[in-house]
Enzyme design. Structure first.
Site, mmCIF file in Angstrom:
data_model
loop_
_atom_site.group_PDB
_atom_site.id
_atom_site.type_symbol
_atom_site.label_atom_id
_atom_site.label_comp_id
_atom_site.label_asym_id
_atom_site.label_seq_id
_atom_site.Cartn_x
_atom_site.Cartn_y
_atom_site.Cartn_z
ATOM 1 N N CYS A 40 -27.840 -7.961 -17.495
ATOM 2 C CA CYS A 40 -27.127 -7.602 -18.722
ATOM 3 C C CYS A 40 -28.028 -7.872 -19.920
ATOM 4 O O CYS A 40 -28.582 -8.967 -20.063
ATOM 5 C CB CYS A 40 -25.832 -8.402 -18.836
ATOM 6 S SG CYS A 40 -25.005 -8.224 -20.433
ATOM 7 N N GLY A 61 0.789 -1.227 0.000
ATOM 8 C CA GLY A 61 0.000 0.000 0.000
ATOM 9 C C GLY A 61 0.820 1.276 0.000
ATOM 10 O O GLY A 61 0.283 2.351 -0.256
ATOM 11 N N CYS A 109 -22.770 -5.966 -19.421
ATOM 12 C CA CYS A 109 -21.566 -6.262 -18.639
ATOM 13 C C CYS A 109 -20.413 -5.381 -19.115
ATOM 14 O O CYS A 109 -20.171 -5.281 -20.314
ATOM 15 C CB CYS A 109 -21.123 -7.716 -18.844
ATOM 16 S SG CYS A 109 -22.242 -8.944 -18.203
ATOM 17 N N CYS A 163 -26.135 -10.906 -22.079
ATOM 18 C CA CYS A 163 -25.913 -12.249 -21.556
ATOM 19 C C CYS A 163 -26.836 -12.579 -20.377
ATOM 20 O O CYS A 163 -26.841 -13.708 -19.893
ATOM 21 C CB CYS A 163 -24.449 -12.456 -21.150
ATOM 22 S SG CYS A 163 -24.010 -11.730 -19.569
ATOM 23 N N CYS A 179 -18.729 -11.457 -20.581
ATOM 24 C CA CYS A 179 -20.036 -11.422 -21.238
ATOM 25 C C CYS A 179 -20.026 -12.332 -22.478
ATOM 26 O O CYS A 179 -20.948 -13.109 -22.695
ATOM 27 C CB CYS A 179 -20.367 -9.983 -21.632
ATOM 28 S SG CYS A 179 -22.074 -9.716 -22.140
#
Lengths: 196, 304
Positions: free
Chosen positions: B246, B37, B271, B249, B277
């Site tokens: 979606c 980090g 998506c 899909c 997708c």
């Protein structure tokens, strides 16, 4: 002062420096990303893992400490292939290459400062073997639950010093234990759960 | 040297960057991994694309990539956007790597805005193109101050900002670049990924490397590292959700892009992860706007 270096004893570095350095770096990255995991470095360079790591990471920007009485063969080889300066004191080194028996107290090395902890030294400590010693359990980033290692040849109080190293996080030394061409990473983020 | 010769990959070192630059970036990456980090400064180079087009991610990828890697590059989740296609071709050309759109097949996945829907696995490396690595920058413009705040773990200002968001909007607003605490120590910007993807960083199987070219910073989240999105007990962290599935899909759980269809306000949700997708459609899933099932899997692109 002029210093003459006998180059006749300097052996070859990486046969193909670019792909070799890339493969070795990925090995070191893997070792430090998953502390306590044994990683074999894909290198045929002299001096085993420490030679491979040196050829991969050292250059004119990285002062190196090789101990009070360094083995001349390795020092000359490093200076020739990496062009790295040799540090005058342990505290000035950004990379340290030592055998475990020659390891001074860890507080002699630069552990970074609060605002720039990334300036801390990286230690490559060469051991007789990475198995067969007293088991030590590790935890922390890169380790799913617990990881046990049993490197052979570390001084009795090494693990207490390693725990102190973790206790001063974000300061700290990043340590790579090496035997032959196998390494194990011990970054400063790793917690030492049982002292060996 | 004419332009044609200039285009030959032999004119460049493997993976474009010179070896000294790679060593410098590699050392920065190792320190970034050791201090999860924390933003490691590095000597960001001029790249053949402008800042803002992924120069940080490209430099990180160039420093780690090898001929055995399989490379995937996405922009907003999609493999087929201009930036993603250009960068993928760049590495196919300069690093001689195989490329793929399948998340499961990739060893290195470079991304701008998304973490793929398919679960990441051990050994995979995510490389993020980061525009602004400093999560505190919009609260405190001085680098000297933000550096001290990180050094002494002074993150009160960030919590104050979240509190102000609650008092103004009744919730913690902000959908992307939502701040996280890495291993309970360093405050980190997960780059502009939607907060929907933040939970995927927590205890991930993969290594995550972040490169900010203009800001000259590299940071990292190792595998199996705690990554906590900041929140309050009474205003817990929550991710986006959609009422619609979606359109192509039919997936109800993925991150969706909203697409305007006409000037009468009709729209669809699809998506954002195009590979995910496409695989679902190839497997026979169909959404309300799919029309007909796709009969071909995504084609491997060929170099021009």
């Amino acid at each position: 002062m002029t210093m003459t270096v006998d180059l006749s004893g300097v052996s070859a570095g990486f046969a193909e420096p670019v792909p070799a350095a890339q493969r070795v770096f990925r090995g070191v990255l893997d070792a430090l990303s998953r502390p306590g995991t044994l990683v074999r470095l894909d290198s045929t360079a002299d001096f085993g893992a420490k030679g491979a790591i040196a050829l991969t990471l050292l250059d004119y920007e990285t002062p190196v400490w090789l101990g009070e009485n360094p083995e001349p063969a390795f020092g000359n080889w490093l200076r020739f292939h990496c062009g790295c300066p040799l540090a005058a004191t342990p505290a000035q080194a950004s990379f340290v290459f030592l055998d475990a028996v020659d390891l001074p107290p860890l507080d002699q090395f630069h552990a970074g400062d609060a605002k720039y902890p990334d300036t801390a030294a990286t230690l490559v400590i060469t051991l007789p073997a990475l198995t067969g010693g007293a088991p030590v359990t590790l935890a922390g980033p890169g380790i799913q639950t617990r990881q046990t290692i049993a490197p052979l040849g570390l001084a009795p109080d090494f693990w207490r010093q390693a725990a102190d190293n973790r206790a001063q996080f974000q300061l700290g030394l990043d340590i790579i234990l090496a035997a032959g061409d196998v390494i194990v990473g011990l970054p400063r983020s790793t917690r030492i759960l049982t002292e060996g | 040297m004419n332009a044609q010769q200039n285009r030959k990959p032999e004119a460049y070192n493997y993976a474009y960057l010179d070896e000294q630059t790679k060593r410098m970036i590699r050392r920065a990456i190792l320190k970034a991994v050791a201090i999860p980090g924390y933003q490691v400064p590095f000597g960001s180079r001029e790249m053949p694309v402008p800042y803002g087009w992924g120069t940080g991610g490209i430099q990180v990828t160039a420093a780690i990539i090898g001929p055995d890697d399989v490379y995937k590059c996405i922009d907003q989740g999609a493999d087929d956007t201009t930036n993603a296609v250009s960068i993928r071709r760049f590495f196919a050309r300069v690093a001689d790597v195989a490329t793929t759109e399948r998340t499961q097949d990739a060893t290195i996945i470079q991304t701008r805005h998304r973490i793929p829907e398919a679960p990441l696995t051990q050994g995979q490396i995510m490389v993020y193109q980061v525009p602004q690595p400093e999560p505190l920058r919009f609260l405190e413009p001085r680098e000297t101050e933000t550096r001290a705040m990180h050094a002494y773990e002074e993150y009160g200002l960030q919590y104050l900002s979240l509190y102000e968001s609650v008092s103004a909007f009744g919730r913690i607003a902000g959908g992307a670049g939502y701040p996280v605490l890495v291993d309970e120590r360093y405050l980190m910007s997960p780059s502009p990924i939607p907060k929907f993807d933040n939970p995927k960083l927590h205890q991930s199987e993969a290594l995550h490397l972040f490169g900010a070219g203009r800001e000259k910073r590299i940071y990292a989240v190792p595998p199996h590292t705690d990554v906590r999105s900041l929140d309050f007990e009474d205003y817990p962290f929550e991710v986006q959700s959609w009422d619609e599935v979606c359109g192509l899909c039919g997936c109800g759980t993925s991150y969706k892009d909203e697409v305007i269809l006409d000037d009468e306000g009709n729209r669809m949700f699809v998506c954002s992860d195009s590979a995910y997708c496409g695989e679902r459609r190839a497997a026979g899933h169909a959404g309300p706007l799919a029309g007909h099932a796709l009969d071909s899997t995504p084609q491997e692109e060929t170099l021009p």
